[in-house]
Structure formats: structure tokens, C-alpha cells
Design a protein around this motif. Structure first.
Motif, PDB file in Angstrom:
ATOM      1  N   ALA A   5      28.989 -11.328  53.681  1.00  0.00           N
ATOM      2  CA  ALA A   5      30.152 -10.711  53.047  1.00  0.00           C
ATOM      3  C   ALA A   5      31.308 -11.698  52.947  1.00  0.00           C
ATOM      4  CB  ALA A   5      30.579  -9.481  53.844  1.00  0.00           C
ATOM      5  N   ARG A   6      31.474 -12.545  53.963  1.00  0.00           N
ATOM      6  CA  ARG A   6      32.561 -13.540  53.913  1.00  0.00           C
ATOM      7  C   ARG A   6      32.301 -14.559  52.809  1.00  0.00           C
ATOM      8  NH1 ARG A   6      34.260 -18.436  57.998  1.00  0.00           N
ATOM      9  NH2 ARG A   6      36.351 -18.714  57.135  1.00  0.00           N
TER      10      ARG A   6
ATOM     11  N   ALA B  42      30.498 -14.207  50.084  1.00  0.00           N
ATOM     12  CA  ALA B  42      30.628 -13.574  48.771  1.00  0.00           C
ATOM     13  C   ALA B  42      32.093 -13.356  48.411  1.00  0.00           C
ATOM     14  CB  ALA B  42      29.863 -12.248  48.762  1.00  0.00           C
ATOM     15  N   ASP B  43      32.880 -12.884  49.366  1.00  0.00           N
ATOM     16  CA  ASP B  43      34.290 -12.598  49.110  1.00  0.00           C
ATOM     17  C   ASP B  43      35.065 -13.858  48.752  1.00  0.00           C
ATOM     18  OD1 ASP B  43      36.839 -11.094  49.227  1.00  0.00           O
ATOM     19  OD2 ASP B  43      37.151 -12.240  51.062  1.00  0.00           O
ATOM     20  N   LEU B  44      34.932 -14.900  49.568  1.00  0.00           N
ATOM     21  CA  LEU B  44      35.724 -16.110  49.344  1.00  0.00           C
ATOM     22  C   LEU B  44      35.241 -16.883  48.121  1.00  0.00           C
ATOM     23  CD1 LEU B  44      36.181 -17.155  53.065  1.00  0.00           C
ATOM     24  CD2 LEU B  44      37.925 -16.251  51.522  1.00  0.00           C
ATOM     25  N   SER B  45      33.968 -16.807  47.835  1.00  0.00           N
ATOM     26  CA  SER B  45      33.454 -17.450  46.624  1.00  0.00           C
ATOM     27  C   SER B  45      33.961 -16.728  45.380  1.00  0.00           C
ATOM     28  CB  SER B  45      31.925 -17.473  46.642  1.00  0.00           C
ATOM     29  OG  SER B  45      31.446 -18.242  47.730  1.00  0.00           O
ATOM     30  N   ALA B  46      33.948 -15.408  45.424  1.00  0.00           N
ATOM     31  CA  ALA B  46      34.388 -14.614  44.271  1.00  0.00           C
ATOM     32  C   ALA B  46      35.873 -14.846  43.981  1.00  0.00           C
ATOM     33  CB  ALA B  46      34.120 -13.134  44.517  1.00  0.00           C
ATOM     34  N   ARG B  47      36.653 -15.094  45.016  1.00  0.00           N
ATOM     35  CA  ARG B  47      38.091 -15.316  44.827  1.00  0.00           C
ATOM     36  C   ARG B  47      38.423 -16.769  44.507  1.00  0.00           C
ATOM     37  NH1 ARG B  47      41.542 -13.515  49.556  1.00  0.00           N
ATOM     38  NH2 ARG B  47      39.724 -13.485  50.935  1.00  0.00           N
TER      39      ARG B  47
ATOM     40  N   HIS C 257      46.313 -16.213  51.743  1.00  0.00           N
ATOM     41  CA  HIS C 257      44.923 -16.186  52.210  1.00  0.00           C
ATOM     42  C   HIS C 257      44.779 -16.590  53.673  1.00  0.00           C
ATOM     43  CE1 HIS C 257      44.381 -15.930  47.900  1.00  0.00           C
ATOM     44  NE2 HIS C 257      44.852 -17.148  47.747  1.00  0.00           N
TER      45      HIS C 257
ATOM     46  N   ARG D 185      43.286 -14.643  60.680  1.00  0.00           N
ATOM     47  CA  ARG D 185      42.128 -14.403  59.810  1.00  0.00           C
ATOM     48  C   ARG D 185      42.361 -15.222  58.548  1.00  0.00           C
ATOM     49  NH1 ARG D 185      40.602  -8.297  58.429  1.00  0.00           N
ATOM     50  NH2 ARG D 185      42.600  -8.394  57.339  1.00  0.00           N
TER      51      ARG D 185
ATOM     52  N   ALA E 275      41.042 -17.939  55.278  1.00  0.00           N
ATOM     53  CA  ALA E 275      39.991 -18.387  54.364  1.00  0.00           C
ATOM     54  C   ALA E 275      39.427 -19.731  54.797  1.00  0.00           C
ATOM     55  CB  ALA E 275      40.551 -18.485  52.945  1.00  0.00           C
TER      56      ALA E 275
ATOM     57  N   ASP F 205      36.089  -7.733  62.190  1.00  0.00           N
ATOM     58  CA  ASP F 205      36.963  -7.745  61.015  1.00  0.00           C
ATOM     59  C   ASP F 205      37.439  -9.146  60.653  1.00  0.00           C
ATOM     60  OD1 ASP F 205      36.853  -4.950  60.662  1.00  0.00           O
ATOM     61  OD2 ASP F 205      38.378  -4.677  62.223  1.00  0.00           O
TER      62      ASP F 205
END
Length: 561
Positions: free
Chosen positions: A10-11, A13-18, A376, A400, A402, A420
């Protein structure tokens, strides 16, 4: 050595998508810079041992990285193998890192000040296959030390020596003087060895302010994200030139000197032995615009009058992190360098810069805080139960980010990141209503006197204001009645003196409450520090274990050591 990153899907995917993890390697930036402007300046260094300076273009840096990559592969360095580099701030450091990236190896930068005790652990723990050292630096014989370590390091296959006089181990004779890249199909080799951007590419041991170091693992994506956010923070522009006096073997120099420059196709000016006058001369000669360093570097640059003869007006930004900045130092920097913006910030090897002030911030934010979370890069302050505290209340600082690392080498149990994504930083802090934090000390820096917490950083900053004090640190000493009392360690300015009564009078004049007053003064010649300049408070705490509070009937004053 099998470095297993902790990378939840999930990490990624999230950071790549952004767009924060761009799946871009440092060699991609190098190759683009070399193709677009091969003669553009990449690195300026000065070898204090030989007296020779090097001005290297991006085209030449790329050529060296190709040759070293092919040479390392020919010497058996495989994908995932660790190449430990214990070098000063010389161009070779960048070339070896880029070579490692080309063949999927992992670089492990090591401070030149490390000796047998540290290296035996670090090289053995990382199972380093290659160690690169200087022939001589500051009078120390590195090949002789390495030879003494070999029997206890079964994984160490090669020791290569920059400037070595033995052709069997010399970097020049073994790796650079032979056209290794012509002896193999390097296109096929590099294509097969190209790492994924989420593979571990760097292992950096923590500085050791609290004991045994841990190997922080970073990937190409976490490093590229640091560069992306630093560009925004620094307002990086065409024509910028980075000056780096912090060691490349520390994350400050490695990331915000070498890597940041290459990501931008910009020049990086290196200094191998810190000297504020030489730093001012280099900044003036190369028209450097940006630097990142810890507090002692800024203090030396500001207070050394001989350096003021050089025109350092090109330097527009000094990112000062790694230790709290005394308020008086920022004020002095403004007086001596009126065109310089001192940016206060906080970060860790684990994630780089996480908080910072910004141009335009009110003075009280710049002077009294360590900035707020960057885009971020989230931070929060929590209590003992993990609940977010109200503004102004001290608690544990969590982050937390990026840019956060992907685990400690062989220590998944020490990762300290919850479900989290919040990391326990080990620092205590307060956050104001605007989101700006102030580091109040390490968790282990807490002094609890009779059940009351002493605000260590506030006491230290007030002690810094005494005209006799050059540097200061407050640590706990055990006490049978109150549990702990505060002991002040200080170094003095030349020609000045200070005794216990003088220290107490200074605090009393500032109306500091009695419970916060240090109850012992120890005058020392120099502080134990990490190579990056952080005071090693755990060593001061060890010294304080046998000390007792000052008594009027036993006026023992701090001893000079």
C-alpha cells in the motif's frame, strides 16, 4: 548479504501514484546530465593529503562510474553485495556510489574517523564484500588497519586503496587505469544488473548518540524523494552550486551534497577537512549558494573573523540541522552574513529533513522552533498513551514521511513504525498552534528531578548565552533522594572563566525557576561528538554517573579534563 526492505504494498502504490517515488535511479540523472552538458562541472574537491584539487565534469564522472562498475563486477561484486566506502570528501565517493547503482550493489558509507572497534562490527554486520579506503588521511594508515581486520571478516574479499602504492590493491592500478568497460558487453551487463528503484541501494549506520549503531536502509525511491522535496524546500534554481563540508559518509553530505547535486545536474564543492577559513575561500571562489550542515559548522563560519575576508555573499541558504541552534548563533549569523538565510530544521538518517522553517517566517519561528512538517512529511507529538497532545505540551515526536527508510539491516524488530506508518523518532518535542515543533531533547535526555521534568534544551540555550560559554550540554546525574539532578558540561571561550556560582548567578538573573538549575558544573576541553557534530550525550551521562551535586560546604567545582 540479503538486505530485506520493509515495503508494504500500500505504501509503494500510494507514493508511486502521487509521483513522490519516481522509480528513477541516480545513474539516470547522471546519464542525462552527461548527455546534455558533458562539460558541465559536477564536482570540485581538494585532496588535503596530496595537495591536488580536482574539477570533474559530468561526462568524466559518468566515464569513471562506468569503468568502476565494470571493474567491480569483474572482481566478483554481485547484485546486493555491500561495498563499504571509508573515504573523505573526495570525488571517488560519488564515482563508487554511481558504480554500485549500475550493477545493483549496495553502498555503505563509513566515516573516516571509524577505527577497528567500529569497523569490525559494521563491516561484519553488513557482510561487506569490498572496502575502499584512503592510503593516508590525517596521518592515519588505513591499509594497515584493514589488514588487521581481515582475519575476522570472512566476507571481505577485497580492500582497495585510493592513492595506494601496492598495485595489487590500488584503486588506480586495479580499477581505474584499465579499460574494464571495453572487455565486456557493458550494455548487457548493466541492463541485467539494473536494480529496481525499491531495492536497497544504501546502508547508512546511525550516528551512535545513544549507543550501538543500526544500519538504516534506503532505496533509490526514498533518496529520489528526498531530492524532490529538498528542491522545493531550498527553492533550487538553475545556477545553484552546493557547498558540502559535512562528510559524504553522513546522510547530510551523502544526500544533500552529492546526491542532490547529481539529481539536478549541478556542481558540488567538497571540503575534506573542515576549516572555516578554507570553507569561506571555497564558497567565494566557486560562488556556492547552498549548504547543509550541523550547528558547529555554522558557528565556526560565523565566529571566525579570518573567514570574513572572503566574499561569501553568493551563499543564500544555510540549512542548519542535526542539533538545536542556539538563538544567539542565528542572531550572530544575521549580523555577519546579512544576505544569508539560516533555515532551522530537524531530521534523521531514517528520513532526511522532515521539518524546516521557510523564508518569510516570523523571526520567532526561525529562532525558537525547528520548523514545521514539510509537504508529505508529517509530524505529531503524542503522550505516553499515544494520544496527540495539545499545542505547547511536551511529548514524544512521531513522524510519517514519504522519504522514510525501509528498515534497519537485519533488525526488523527495531523498525519502530506502527500500522499507520508513524515512526517513533526517539525525540521529545512541543508543537505550537501553527504546527511548528521545538525539539526539547532525546527521550533519554529527560531529567526527572523529584518527579518534575527539566526542559533540557531551554536550560542549555540559556547557558549558551553566558559570554564565557562556547558549548554546553545538560545531562542527568543519579541522586538517591530526587532520582536525578542536572549536571552542566561546558567548554569555555579562550580567555574566559566560569565557576559554579557564576553559572547559578547567570540563571538567576534570567529568572529561571530554581528546580531547573543545574546542580553541578563540569568544565571540559572538548565534547565527545559523532563525526557529524552531534554531542554524544550517552558518554556524558556515563561520566555523570559518579558525580554528585555541588554543595556549599564542599565547593568542588567542575574539573577540566
Amino acid at each position: 548479504m540479503d538486505a530485506q526492505p520493509i515495503l508494504p504494498a500500500a505504501r509503494v502504490a500510494d507514493l508511486s501514484a502521487r509521483g513522490l517515488w519516481p522509480d528513477r535511479l541516480l545513474i539516470d540523472a547522471l546519464d542525462e546530465a552527461a548527455a546534455g552538458a558533458p562539460d558541465a562541472l559536477a564536482i570540485v574537491d581538494h585532496n588535503s593529503m596530496t595537495g591536488r584539487s580536482t574539477r570533474m565534469s559530468y561526462g568524466t564522472l559518468r566515464s569513471h562510474s562506468l569503468r568502476l562498475a565494470a571493474a567491480l563486477a569483474a572482481h566478483g561484486v554481485g547484485r546486493g553485495d555491500v561495498v563499504a566506502v571509508q573515504l573523505p570528501n573526495w570525488w571517488h565517493h560519488a564515482a563508487f556510489h554511481l558504480a554500485c547503482v549500475r550493477i545493483g550493489a549496495v553502498i555503505n558509507p563509513l566515516m573516516p574517523v571509524f577505527r577497528e572497534r567500529e569497523l569490525q562490527f559494521m563491516l561484519g554486520f553488513a557482510e561487506a564484500r569490498v572496502l575502499v579506503v584512503p592510503r593516508l588521511f590525517r596521518g592515519f594508515d588505513y591499509p594497515d588497519m584493514a589488514a588487521g581486520l581481515r582475519s575476522g571478516l570472512p566476507h571481505l574479499a577485497h580492500v582497495f586503496v585510493v592513492g595506494g602504492d601496492d598495485p595489487a590493491t590500488s584503486v588506480e592500478a586495479c580499477l581505474l587505469d584499465r579499460a574494464w568497460e571495453t572487455e565486456v558487453d557493458v550494455d548487457s551487463l548493466f541492463r541485467a544488473r539494473r536494480p529496481d528503484a525499491n531495492d536497497v541501494t544504501e546502508i547508512m549506520y546511525t550516528s551512535g548518540t545513544t549507543g550501538q549503531p543500526k544500519g538504516v536502509m534506503h532505496t533509490s525511491n526514498t533518496l529520489a524523494c528526498k531530492a524532490l522535496l529538498a528542491n522545493q524546500l531550498f527553492g533550487f534554481r538553475r545556477g545553484d552550486c552546493i557547498y558540502m563540508g559535512s562528510p559524504l559518509a553522513h546522510q547530510t553530505g551523502f544526500m544533500y551534497g552529492m546526491c542532490l547535486a547529481i539529481h539536478n545536474g549541478a556542481p558540488c564543492v567538497l571540503q575534506d577537512i573542515w576549516d572555516p577559513v578554507a570553507a569561506a575561500r571555497l564558497i567565494a571562489a566557486e560562488r556556492c549558494t547552498i549548504t547543509v550542515a550541523s550547528t558547529p559548522f555554522l558557528a565556526d563560519l560565523v565566529h571566525t573573523q579570518a573567514g570574513h575576508r572572503h566574499d561569501t555573499s553568493s551563499l543564500r541558504l544555510f540549512m542548519c540541522a542535526g542539533a538545536p541552534i542556539p538563538r544567539v548563533l542565528i542572531a550572530a549569523a544575521r549580523r555577519s552574513h546579512p544576505g544569508l538565510y539560516v533555515m532551522s530544521g530537524w531530521g534523521m538518517t531514517e528520513m532526511g529533513i522532515a521539518t524546516a522553517t521557510s523564508p518569510g517566517d516570523p523571526d520567532e519561528k526561525v529562532i525558537e522552533t525547528d520548523g514545521r512538517g514539510l509537504p508529505h512529511q508529517q509530524v505529531r507529538v503524542v503522550d505516553a498513551d499515544g494520544a496527540v497532545v495539545a499545542p505547547g505540551i511536551e511529548g514524544r515526536l512521531q513522524a510519517r514521511c514519504a522519504t522514510s527508510f525501509v528498515g534497519y539491516l537485519k533488525r526488523p524488530d527495531a523498525y519502530g513504525v506502527d500500522g499507520d506508518g508513524w515512526l517513533e523518532t526517539g525525540d521529545n518535542a512541543r508543537m505550537d498552534a501553527d504546527g511548528y515543533i521545538r525539539i526539547t531533547g532525546r527521550s533519554k535526555d529527560i531529567i526527572i528531578r523529584g518527579g518534575e521534568n527539566i526542559p533540557v534544551v531551554e536550560v542549555e540555550e540559556l547557558l549558551y548565552r553566558h559570554p564565557a560559554v562556547e558549548d554546553a550540554a545538560i545531562v542527568a546525574m543519579p541522586d538517591s533522594r530526587l532520582g536525578e539532578r542536572a549536571c552542566a558540561f561546558v567548554t569555555l571561550r579562550p580567555g574566559h572563566a566560569l565557576d559554579f556560582r557564576g553559572m547559578i548567578d547567570h540563571f538567576t538573573a534570567a529568572r529561571m525557576m530554581k528546580q531547573y538549575l543545574p546542580e553541578r558544573l563540569e568544565i571540559i576541553d572538548a565534547f565527545p561528538r559523532t563525526p557529524s557534530g552531534k554531542i554524544q550525550k550517552f558518554k556524558l551521562r556515563e561520566r555523570a554517573r559518579t558525580l554528585t551535586a555541588h554543595r556549599d560546604d564542599n565547593p568542588r567545582r567542575g574539573s577540566s579534563t
